[in-house]
Design an enzyme around this catalytic site. Structure first.
Site, PDB file in Angstrom:
ATOM      1  N   CYS A  75     102.122  83.003  80.295  1.00  0.00           N
ATOM      2  CA  CYS A  75     100.796  83.587  79.973  1.00  0.00           C
ATOM      3  C   CYS A  75     101.047  84.501  78.779  1.00  0.00           C
ATOM      4  O   CYS A  75     101.104  85.717  78.926  1.00  0.00           O
ATOM      5  CB  CYS A  75     100.239  84.355  81.155  1.00  0.00           C
ATOM      6  SG  CYS A  75     100.288  83.440  82.700  1.00  0.00           S
ATOM      7  N   GLY A 116     101.648  88.114  72.567  1.00  0.00           N
ATOM      8  CA  GLY A 116     102.967  87.770  72.023  1.00  0.00           C
ATOM      9  C   GLY A 116     104.028  88.848  72.092  1.00  0.00           C
ATOM     10  O   GLY A 116     105.156  88.613  71.654  1.00  0.00           O
ATOM     11  N   GLY A 117     103.688  90.023  72.606  1.00  0.00           N
ATOM     12  CA  GLY A 117     104.682  91.105  72.680  1.00  0.00           C
ATOM     13  C   GLY A 117     105.898  90.689  73.486  1.00  0.00           C
ATOM     14  O   GLY A 117     107.038  90.853  73.046  1.00  0.00           O
ATOM     15  N   LYS A 118     105.634  90.128  74.653  1.00  0.00           N
ATOM     16  CA  LYS A 118     106.758  89.762  75.526  1.00  0.00           C
ATOM     17  C   LYS A 118     107.463  88.509  75.004  1.00  0.00           C
ATOM     18  O   LYS A 118     108.688  88.417  75.073  1.00  0.00           O
ATOM     19  CB  LYS A 118     106.274  89.588  76.964  1.00  0.00           C
ATOM     20  CG  LYS A 118     105.767  90.904  77.555  1.00  0.00           C
ATOM     21  CD  LYS A 118     105.278  90.757  78.966  1.00  0.00           C
ATOM     22  CE  LYS A 118     104.640  92.048  79.450  1.00  0.00           C
ATOM     23  NZ  LYS A 118     103.234  92.214  78.953  1.00  0.00           N
ATOM     24  N   ASP A 139      97.294  75.463  80.340  1.00  0.00           N
ATOM     25  CA  ASP A 139      97.170  76.226  81.590  1.00  0.00           C
ATOM     26  C   ASP A 139      98.505  76.142  82.330  1.00  0.00           C
ATOM     27  O   ASP A 139      99.005  75.049  82.595  1.00  0.00           O
ATOM     28  CB  ASP A 139      96.041  75.579  82.414  1.00  0.00           C
ATOM     29  CG  ASP A 139      95.697  76.361  83.670  1.00  0.00           C
ATOM     30  OD1 ASP A 139      96.568  77.101  84.168  1.00  0.00           O
ATOM     31  OD2 ASP A 139      94.560  76.214  84.151  1.00  0.00           O
ATOM     32  N   ASP A 159     103.985  86.925  83.513  1.00  0.00           N
ATOM     33  CA  ASP A 159     103.230  88.176  83.400  1.00  0.00           C
ATOM     34  C   ASP A 159     101.786  87.763  83.672  1.00  0.00           C
ATOM     35  O   ASP A 159     101.050  87.407  82.761  1.00  0.00           O
ATOM     36  CB  ASP A 159     103.422  88.766  81.996  1.00  0.00           C
ATOM     37  CG  ASP A 159     102.757  90.121  81.865  1.00  0.00           C
ATOM     38  OD1 ASP A 159     102.863  90.930  82.796  1.00  0.00           O
ATOM     39  OD2 ASP A 159     102.113  90.353  80.826  1.00  0.00           O
ATOM     40  N   CYS A 218      99.759  94.030  85.804  1.00  0.00           N
ATOM     41  CA  CYS A 218      99.385  95.422  85.532  1.00  0.00           C
ATOM     42  C   CYS A 218      98.320  95.836  86.545  1.00  0.00           C
ATOM     43  O   CYS A 218      97.435  96.623  86.261  1.00  0.00           O
ATOM     44  CB  CYS A 218      98.934  95.619  84.089  1.00  0.00           C
ATOM     45  SG  CYS A 218      97.521  94.654  83.605  1.00  0.00           S
TER      46      CYS A 218
END
Lengths: 150, 286
Positions: free
Chosen positions: B100, B104-106, B148, B163, B214
């Site tokens: 997911c 794009g940070g992770k 998906d 995440d 989160c």
């Protein structure tokens, strides 16, 4: 009408003699390392993008990726080095004036990569007359913010 | 009293507001922590090391750091401190799947140490942001698919980051308590199970999977981990973190697997971060 790959090759030629091996996916060009290409083939889906992105053609003009500009700046001698104030102006899409420039190639090429004092490539531009020493901004990394705002 | 606030109280947490400091993560593909600190401090931007992640800094600046040359050059990524943990805990090696992935940070964090990262996102529109970020950061080993995660089929991966889409938390969303109800939580919980079920199919035997949200809701966290332990041949791994509380093993009177205490739950008032939850699984060999 030149082929799309030729348009990219002509752009690369402005800065280096070598060609860059790139494949076309949709309207974008990518440099595919063999390991990535092999793994991609194991997934039976059309990728949205492969991250070693080289650039794309918009209205017949090649728009380089930041990754390609970094690659070119490692090899090419055709680059001007700019002061801190010039760096910020250039990234805001402005042209460079003589007072911004620290170093310029002696042979005065038509196009130059624009580099900051740390060696990071900020974009590229067209070098104008020797007397005035200005660089017309053709493309800069501030484009990231402009794209995000769209 | 709001139903969520009441539930948190039952779990031992009194709701407190937290002002999240701006934080960044050094892009180690391009620069070291020390060099980045020097360059930003020259612009009168103050950096303070985040103690619980390798490459993170809290930032104090009078202007937006997003418009600095260093940001445009991809020397750092603006990322909340706790959101830097899941990818770090996964310790990406070999072939890695980020299921997911936007914005794009992770993914970019995983790409720093992995051989190849495959990134999936269901929303086509979000992929542009992901691609733009990877280009800015100079990431070269990611393949992105508009897909998906529940129906992705492909080769097996050494490591997977889930995440997961979740109901969020009151720190990062204004009026969260008014906007959410338990039905939203149940819907997300169902989706999280479907994603995990498929991700364990494409995880190698002996491979590792980090699950994070989160969310502060047990239905999206401890109950999910309990369901995984009951239905898949996996074990939970220790996270070895000095921050966060242990996963809760008695939730609203229901006894869960004691192993769940190996997970970490981040109550905002205690950790001064947003709400978060992390678990790490290892798929058993055969």
């Amino acid at each position: 009408m030149p082929s799309l790959k030729k348009i990219m090759d002509d752009f690369v030629k402005l800065f280096i003699d070598e060609k860059i091996d790139a494949v076309k996916l949709g309207d974008k060009f990518f440099k595919l390392e063999p390991e990535i290409a092999e793994f991609k083939d194991k997934i039976k889906l059309k990728p949205f993008m492969v991250s070693n992105y080289m650039g794309k053609i918009i209205k017949g003009k090649f728009v380089p990726s930041f990754i390609l500009l970094d690659m070119l700046s490692e090899i090419s001698e055709k680059k001007v080095v700019v002061k801190d104030i010039g760096e910020i102006d250039f990234l805001y899409g402005k042209n460079l004036k003589k007072r911004h420039i620290l170093k310029c190639p002696k042979d005065h090429p038509a196009f130059v990569l624009v580099i900051n004092e740390f060696g990071n490539c900020l974009g590229y531009g067209k070098l104008k007359s020797k007397k005035e020493l200005t660089v017309k901004n053709e493309f800069d990394r501030g484009d990231f913010l402009r794209r995000e705002k769209k | 009293m709001n139903v969520f606030i009441k539930r948190y109280k039952e779990l031992g947490y009194e709701v407190k507001s937290v002002n999240l400091p701006v934080s960044i993560r050094t892009n180690t593909l391009k620069i070291s922590n020390d060099e980045l600190k020097k360059r930003l401090e020259k612009r009168n931007i103050k950096l303070k090391k985040i103690p619980f992640v390798k490459n993170g800094f809290y930032v104090q600046s009078r202007f937006s750091i997003a418009s600095t040359p260093e940001h445009l050059l991809g020397l750092f990524y603006i990322q909340e401190s706790i959101a830097q943990l899941p990818a770090e805990i996964l310790n990406a090696k070999g072939k890695v799947l980020d299921c997911c992935a936007s914005p794009g940070g992770k993914t970019s964090q995983l790409a720093e140490t992995a051989d190849i990262v495959v990134s999936l996102d269901i929303k086509h529109k979000r992929l542009e942001a992901l691609a733009n970020n990877l280009e800015r950061l100079g990431v070269k080993n990611v393949i992105i698919y508009n897909k998906d995660a529940r129906s992705f089929e492909g080769p097996e991966f050494d490591k997977i980051l889930v995440d997961a889409p979740c109901s969020g938390n009151y720190i990062i969303e204004k009026d969260w308590f008014e906007k959410r109800d338990l039905k939203n939580v149940a819907e997300k919980s169902k989706l999280q199970k479907q994603i995990l079920e498929n991700m364990f199919n494409v995880l190698k035997q002996g491979g590792e999977l980090v699950y994070s949200t989160c969310s502060l809701e047990p239905e999206e966290n401890e109950f999910i981990v309990d369901w995984v332990l009951n239905n898949f041949d996996v074990k939970l791994m220790d996270l070895n973190l000095k921050i966060g509380s242990k996963g809760i093993t008695n939730v609203f009177g229901k006894e869960l697997n004691k192993e769940i205490s190996k997970c970490r739950r981040f109550w905002p008032g205690k950790t001064k971060t947003q709400g978060f939850f992390i678990a790490k699984f290892k798929k058993n060999n055969g």
